[in-house]
Write a protein that holds these residues in place. Structure first.
Motif, short mmCIF file in Angstrom:
data_model
loop_
_atom_site.label_atom_id
_atom_site.label_comp_id
_atom_site.label_asym_id
_atom_site.label_seq_id
_atom_site.Cartn_x
_atom_site.Cartn_y
_atom_site.Cartn_z
N PRO A 150 -31.87 24.75 -23.22
CA PRO A 150 -31.40 24.66 -21.83
C PRO A 150 -29.88 24.71 -21.74
O PRO A 150 -29.33 25.38 -20.86
N ASP A 151 -29.18 24.02 -22.63
CA ASP A 151 -27.71 24.02 -22.60
C ASP A 151 -27.14 25.42 -22.81
O ASP A 151 -26.23 25.84 -22.10
N GLN A 172 -20.17 22.63 -8.32
CA GLN A 172 -20.13 21.20 -8.04
C GLN A 172 -20.72 20.40 -9.21
O GLN A 172 -21.77 20.76 -9.75
N ALA A 173 -20.06 19.34 -9.55
CA ALA A 173 -20.51 18.52 -10.68
C ALA A 173 -21.89 17.90 -10.41
O ALA A 173 -22.69 17.77 -11.33
N TRP A 174 -22.19 17.57 -9.16
CA TRP A 174 -23.47 16.94 -8.85
C TRP A 174 -24.65 17.86 -9.14
O TRP A 174 -25.77 17.40 -9.33
N ALA A 175 -24.40 19.16 -9.17
CA ALA A 175 -25.49 20.12 -9.38
C ALA A 175 -25.79 20.36 -10.86
O ALA A 175 -26.82 20.96 -11.18
N GLN A 176 -24.94 19.89 -11.76
CA GLN A 176 -25.10 20.18 -13.19
C GLN A 176 -26.44 19.68 -13.74
O GLN A 176 -27.12 20.40 -14.45
N ARG A 177 -26.81 18.44 -13.41
CA ARG A 177 -28.08 17.90 -13.92
C ARG A 177 -29.27 18.72 -13.40
O ARG A 177 -30.21 18.98 -14.13
N GLY A 178 -29.20 19.11 -12.13
CA GLY A 178 -30.27 19.92 -11.57
C GLY A 178 -30.36 21.28 -12.23
O GLY A 178 -31.46 21.80 -12.45
N ARG A 179 -29.21 21.87 -12.56
CA ARG A 179 -29.21 23.17 -13.23
C ARG A 179 -29.84 23.06 -14.62
O ARG A 179 -30.61 23.93 -15.04
N LEU A 180 -29.49 22.01 -15.33
CA LEU A 180 -30.03 21.82 -16.67
C LEU A 180 -31.55 21.63 -16.62
O LEU A 180 -32.29 22.21 -17.42
N GLU A 181 -32.01 20.86 -15.65
CA GLU A 181 -33.46 20.66 -15.49
C GLU A 181 -34.13 21.98 -15.13
O GLU A 181 -35.20 22.30 -15.62
N ARG A 182 -33.50 22.77 -14.28
CA ARG A 182 -34.05 24.08 -13.91
C ARG A 182 -34.15 24.97 -15.16
O ARG A 182 -35.14 25.67 -15.35
N CYS A 183 -33.13 24.93 -16.03
CA CYS A 183 -33.18 25.71 -17.27
C CYS A 183 -34.37 25.28 -18.14
O CYS A 183 -35.06 26.12 -18.71
#
Length: 147
Positions: free
Chosen positions: A32-33, A56-67
């Motif tokens: 994912p990374d 946006q920094a707040w979206a990083q966790r969501g992006r990683l989960e999406r990956c």
């Protein structure tokens, strides 16, 4: 080989499982990374899906989960005779206790990864069999109580 999205998966709009599989093969490790990092390139097939919110920094966790979900939803379709079976194209394997992401092609060609993959599949089968036996015994006990 033919690839498809897992049933029920909300696929990235306009992106095929084949395109994502090709993008995963291009990564040093299909994690994912690594997928998230590669998707920063505007030419990457997942760029719009993962970066439409900007940086946006707040979206990083969501992006990683999406990956993680995208990687888990790409399935290789194996056809044997008139039967076809879908299997995840990328798996998380633990050879020598060290976890890593690997494509099925890599797992097939590396004896250590293949052994780790098969051992993990065997553990899952044993766990499922034990669970089945417990449920079956519980149902038998319940039926005996009702008699």
């Amino acid at each position: 080989m033919n690839f498809q999205w897992a049933e029920g998966f909300h696929a990235p709009k306009g992106v095929s499982a084949d395109e994502v599989k090709e993008a995963l093969e291009a990564l040093p490790e299909p994690s994912p990374d690594a997928l998230l990092e590669a998707s920063k390139d505007t030419a990457h097939p997942l760029h719009h899906d993962l970066w439409s919110e900007g940086d946006q920094a707040w979206a990083q966790r969501g992006r990683l989960e999406r990956c993680r979900r995208i990687i888990g939803a790409v399935q290789e379709v194996v056809v044997s005779g008139n039967r076809s079976v879908s299997i995840r194209a990328v798996e998380y394997v633990r050879p020598n206790g060290e976890g890593r992401w690997a494509t099925l092609n890599t797992i097939r060609s590396d004896p250590d990864l293949l052994d780790a993959y098969l051992a993990e599949a065997e553990r899952y089968m044993e766990q499922a069999s034990a669970k089945f036996r417990r449920v079956r015994d519980m149902m038998k006990e319940r039926a005996a109580e009702n008699d």
